[in-house]
Design a protein around this motif. Structure first.
Motif: not given
Length: 60
Positions: A3-26
């Motif tokens: 569970d710890a490895t799976s959770q870290q992997g999903s957190e990393a994926e979520a962080a990558a998604c937020r970094a890429r798609f986190g903010a909408l353009p003006e």
């Protein structure tokens, strides 16, 4: 995977998604979508009129 490895992997994926798609353009204003410019460059020779030119061409 545990569970710890799976959770870290999903957190990393979520962080990558937020970094890429986190903010909408003006939003783009309608005024910025339209560009107005002349269809052609004005030709000063076309609009220039010389009153004496026809006398020289046709009468002399």
């Amino acid at each position: 995977m545990d569970d710890a490895t799976s959770q870290q992997g999903s957190e990393a994926e979520a962080a990558a998604c937020r970094a890429r798609f986190g903010a909408l353009p003006e939003p783009v204003r309608v005024e910025d979508m339209v560009e107005e410019r002349a269809a052609g460059a004005p030709d000063p020779a076309r609009t220039a009129y010389n009153q004496d030119e026809w006398l020289v061409r046709y009468c002399l």
